[in-house]
Enzyme design. Structure first.
Site, mmCIF file in Angstrom:
data_model
loop_
_atom_site.group_PDB
_atom_site.id
_atom_site.type_symbol
_atom_site.label_atom_id
_atom_site.label_comp_id
_atom_site.label_asym_id
_atom_site.label_seq_id
_atom_site.Cartn_x
_atom_site.Cartn_y
_atom_site.Cartn_z
ATOM 1 N N GLU A 6 3.341 -14.613 -14.213
ATOM 2 C CA GLU A 6 2.706 -15.513 -13.240
ATOM 3 C C GLU A 6 3.197 -15.222 -11.826
ATOM 4 O OE1 GLU A 6 1.874 -19.850 -14.614
ATOM 5 O OE2 GLU A 6 3.679 -19.175 -15.641
ATOM 6 N N ASN A 62 12.449 5.589 20.215
ATOM 7 C CA ASN A 62 11.083 5.675 19.686
ATOM 8 C C ASN A 62 10.957 6.728 18.582
ATOM 9 O OD1 ASN A 62 10.682 3.798 21.628
ATOM 10 N ND2 ASN A 62 9.410 5.060 22.964
ATOM 11 N N SER A 81 9.746 -26.272 -18.868
ATOM 12 C CA SER A 81 9.273 -27.235 -17.892
ATOM 13 C C SER A 81 10.345 -28.315 -17.729
ATOM 14 C CB SER A 81 7.963 -27.851 -18.388
ATOM 15 O OG SER A 81 7.796 -29.143 -17.870
ATOM 16 N N LYS A 122 7.263 -26.882 -23.487
ATOM 17 C CA LYS A 122 6.672 -25.764 -22.756
ATOM 18 C C LYS A 122 7.535 -24.498 -22.734
ATOM 19 C CE LYS A 122 3.379 -25.579 -20.595
ATOM 20 N NZ LYS A 122 2.894 -26.132 -19.326
ATOM 21 N N HIS A 124 -16.631 -9.374 -19.804
ATOM 22 C CA HIS A 124 -16.916 -10.749 -19.348
ATOM 23 C C HIS A 124 -15.980 -11.761 -20.026
ATOM 24 C CE1 HIS A 124 -20.733 -8.966 -17.904
ATOM 25 N NE2 HIS A 124 -20.708 -8.346 -19.065
HETATM 26 N N1 ARG Z 1 13.603 -1.925 17.748
HETATM 27 C C1 ARG Z 1 12.580 -1.010 18.113
HETATM 28 C C2 ARG Z 1 11.529 -0.931 16.989
HETATM 29 O O1 ARG Z 1 11.752 -1.437 15.958
HETATM 30 C C3 ARG Z 1 13.141 0.341 18.353
HETATM 31 C C4 ARG Z 1 12.381 1.163 19.352
HETATM 32 C C5 ARG Z 1 12.441 0.487 20.672
HETATM 33 N N2 ARG Z 1 11.978 1.315 21.729
HETATM 34 C C6 ARG Z 1 11.747 0.812 22.922
HETATM 35 N N3 ARG Z 1 11.419 1.619 23.846
HETATM 36 N N4 ARG Z 1 11.785 -0.468 23.160
HETATM 37 O O2 ARG Z 1 10.484 -0.381 17.140
#
Ligand code: ARG
Length: 461
Positions: free
Chosen positions: A295, A115, A282, A288, A161
Site C-alpha cells: 500500500e 556551476n 489496526s 486486521k 477488466h
Molecule cells: N548551490 C548551487 C546549486 O545547487 C551551486 C551553484 C551555485 N552557483 C552560483 N553561481 N550561484 O545549484
C-alpha cells in the site's frame, strides 16, 4: 547548523550584508550536503589535474588532497560544522579546507566554478544511486524468478477488466513482473550513458583561460567523456529528468504490482499470504492484518511522478546558461532516488516470502468460464468457423450460468445439443490444466514454457 562563521561569499563586491532571511532562503547546504562525498571526489580530481598542468605545485596538491581527506572524515563522522553562511556544500567544504591547510585551499577553485562543480557532483551522485537501485532491482528480479519457478504449475485466473478471462499459471504472471523490471534496468543503463558525461571544465559557463586538461579529470573520475559545450554543460539537467522519468516508471510498475498484492491478500481474493513481517495491524480492529508495504509503495509512486513534473517545470523556459533555479533540482531528485531505492528494497525483501494459496487460485480459475475460449478453439479445430464457434460457446456458457455450473461440469449430451462437432475429448480442453498446457508458444503460459522462460531470464539478470 551554525550561522556564525565566515564572511559572505564574494563579500568584497557587496556593501551590505545579506538579509538574514535571504541567507537562509538561498542556502542549499541543508540538502546538498549529501553530495559531500562526490564534491570531494570531484575536487581531488580537479586538484590533481591543476597540478599536472602546472597551476598547482606538488606540495599544494598534496596539501589539498590530505586536507580534503580530513574534511571527508569530519563529515563522515558527523563532526563537520555545516554553516548556512557558506551557502552550499561546495563553499562549506572549501572554507573548511582553507581553515585546515591555509593558502593552498584558496587555490582549489582555480579554473572552475560552482556551476560546473555542482553539475559534476550530481552526475557522480546519480551514478552511485543507479548502481544501488540496479542491485535492488536485480535482487527483486531474482526473488520473482525463484517464486515463478516454484509456481510454474500453479493455476490461477488471468484477468482482463478485472474479470476472470482465461486460466494462466502464477509463474507466468510473476514473469510479467520480471519483464517490467528488466525494461526498467535497461532504461537506467540507457540514462547512464548520458549521465556519465563530465561537465567539469565548463567553469561558470564559458570555460576557462587556464590550460586545463579535461581528459585528465575525466579519466580520474571515470566519466565516459568530457561534455562538448560549456554553456550546455552547466545548464543541462536533462539527465536528472531522464533518471526521474526512469524512476517514475519503476514506481508505476511497483504500484501495479502493489495493487495486485493488495487485492490478492484480501479475504475476497485470498490468493496469497504476505508474511506478518511485512504487514501491520489496526489500532482499533484486532482482527486486521494490513498489506502496508504494497500500500505504501503504491502511494509513494505518486510522489516520484510529482518530482518528475517538478523537474520538467523547473527547466521549462530557462535561458542559458546556469540559473539559480537549478538549485531546486536537488530535493526532488534526491527524494526520487531515495523513494525508488527504499521501495525496491522493501519489495526485494518481501517477494521471496510471498506464498500462493494454490487451492483458492485454482477454485477462482474454475469460476467465470475461463476455458470458454478453449472450447471455441476446439470447435474450430473440428471444422467450425471461429465466429460460429463463438456463438455455440455463448449458448453453452448461458446454460452454465442458468444452472450455476462451469463448462467442464456440463454433460457431454448437454454440450452436444449446441454442436455435433463436440465429442468426449472436449473435456481435455475444458480443464484448466489442458488450457494452460496448450499455450506453449514463445511467451505462453504453459508450465514448461514458464520454466524455460525462467531459465532464459536467469541468464539475463
Ligand atoms: N548551490 C548551487 C546549486 O545547487 C551551486 C551553484 C551555485 N552557483 C552560483 N553561481 N550561484 O545549484
Amino acid at each position: 547548523m551554525s550561522t556564525d562563521s565566515n564572511d559572505k561569499l564574494s563579500s568584497a563586491r557587496f556593501s551590505q550584508a545579506t538579509d538574514a532571511f535571504v541567507e537562509i532562503f538561498t542556502a542549499s547546504v541543508d540538502f546538498d550536503q549529501r553530495m559531500a562525498r562526490h564534491d570531494i571526489q570531484g575536487s581531488k580530481a580537479h586538484a590533481a589535474m591543476l597540478c599536472e598542468i602546472g597551476v598547482l605545485s606538488e606540495e599544494e596538491k598534496n596539501a589539498i588532497l590530505t586536507g580534503l581527506e580530513q574534511v571527508g572524515e569530519e563529515i563522515a563522522t558527523g563532526q563537520f560544522n555545516w554553516s548556512v553562511k557558506q551557502e552550499d556544500v561546495h563553499m562549506n567544504i572549501e572554507a573548511r579546507l582553507t581553515e585546515l591547510i591555509g593558502i593552498a585551499g584558496k587555490k582549489l577553485h582555480t579554473g572552475r566554478s560552482r556551476n560546473d562543480q555542482v553539475a559534476t557532483d550530481i552526475r557522480l551522485y546519480l551514478r552511485d544511486e543507479i548502481a544501488a537501485i540496479e542491485s535492488e532491482l536485480q535482487r527483486l528480479q531474482n526473488g520473482l524468478l525463484d517464486l515463478a519457478e516454484q509456481n510454474a504449475d500453479t493455476i490461477m485466473p488471468g484477468f482482463t477488466h478485472l474479470q476472470v478471462a482465461q486460466p494462466v499459471t502464477f509463474g507466468h504472471h510473476l514473469m510479467a513482473w520480471f519483464e517490467m523490471l528488466q525494461r526498467d534496468r535497461e532504461r537506467l543503463q540507457d540514462a547512464l550513458k548520458r549521465i556519465n558525461i563530465m561537465p567539469l571544465g565548463a567553469a561558470a559557463l564559458a570555460g576557462t583561460s587556464y590550460p586545463i586538461n579535461r581528459n585528465i579529470t575525466c579519466e580520474i573520475l571515470g566519466f565516459d567523456r568530457p561534455s562538448s559545450n560549456s554553456l550546455d554543460s552547466v545548464s543541462d539537467r536533462d539527465f536528472a529528468i531522464e533518471f526521474t522519468s526512469a524512476a517514475s516508471l519503476i514506481m508505476m510498475h511497483l504500484s501495479r504490482f502493489s495493487e495486485e498484492l493488495v487485492l490478492w491478500a484480501s479475504a475476497q481474493f485470498d490468493f496469497i499470504d504476505i508474511p506478518d513481517a511485512f504487514c501491520t495491524g489496526s489500532s482499533i480492529m484486532p482482527q486486521k492484518k494490513n498489506p502496508d508495504v504494497p500500500e505504501l509503495v503504491r502511494g509513494k509512486s505518486g510522489r516520484v511522478t510529482g518530482h518528475l513534473m517538478s523537474l520538467l517545470m523547473l527547466m521549462k523556459s530557462q535561458p542559458l546558461a546556469y540559473n539559480k533555479d537549478n538549485q531546486e533540482d536537488k530535493e526532488p531528485l534526491f527524494d526520487a532516488a531515495d523513494t525508488v531505492l527504499n521501495s525496491l528494497r522493501a519489495f526485494a525483501d518481501m517477494v521471496p516470502h510471498l506464498s500462493a494459496k494454490k487451492d483458492n487460485m485454482y477454485k477462482a480459475a474454475k469460476q467465470g468460464f475461463s476455458t470458454a475460449t478453449d472450447l471455441a478453439d476446439y470447435l474450430v479445430r473440428k471444422g467450425a468457423a471461429f465466429r460460429d464457434a463463438h456463438e455455440i460457446v455463448g449458448l453453452a456458457v448461458k446454460l452454465g450460468l442458468d444452472s450455476k455450473r462451469d463448462l467442464a461440469d456440463l454433460s457431454l449430451t448437454e454440450l452436444q445439443q449446441f454442436s455435433d462437432l463436440i465429442d468426449r475429448d472436449v473435456f481435455q480442453v475444458l480443464t484448466l490444466e489442458g488450457s494452460v498446457a496448450s499455450r506453449k508458444h514463445i511467451g505462453g503460459t504453459a508450465p514448461d514454457t514458464v520454466r524455460a522462460a525462467v531459465a532464459i531470464a536467469r541468464k539475463a539478470v
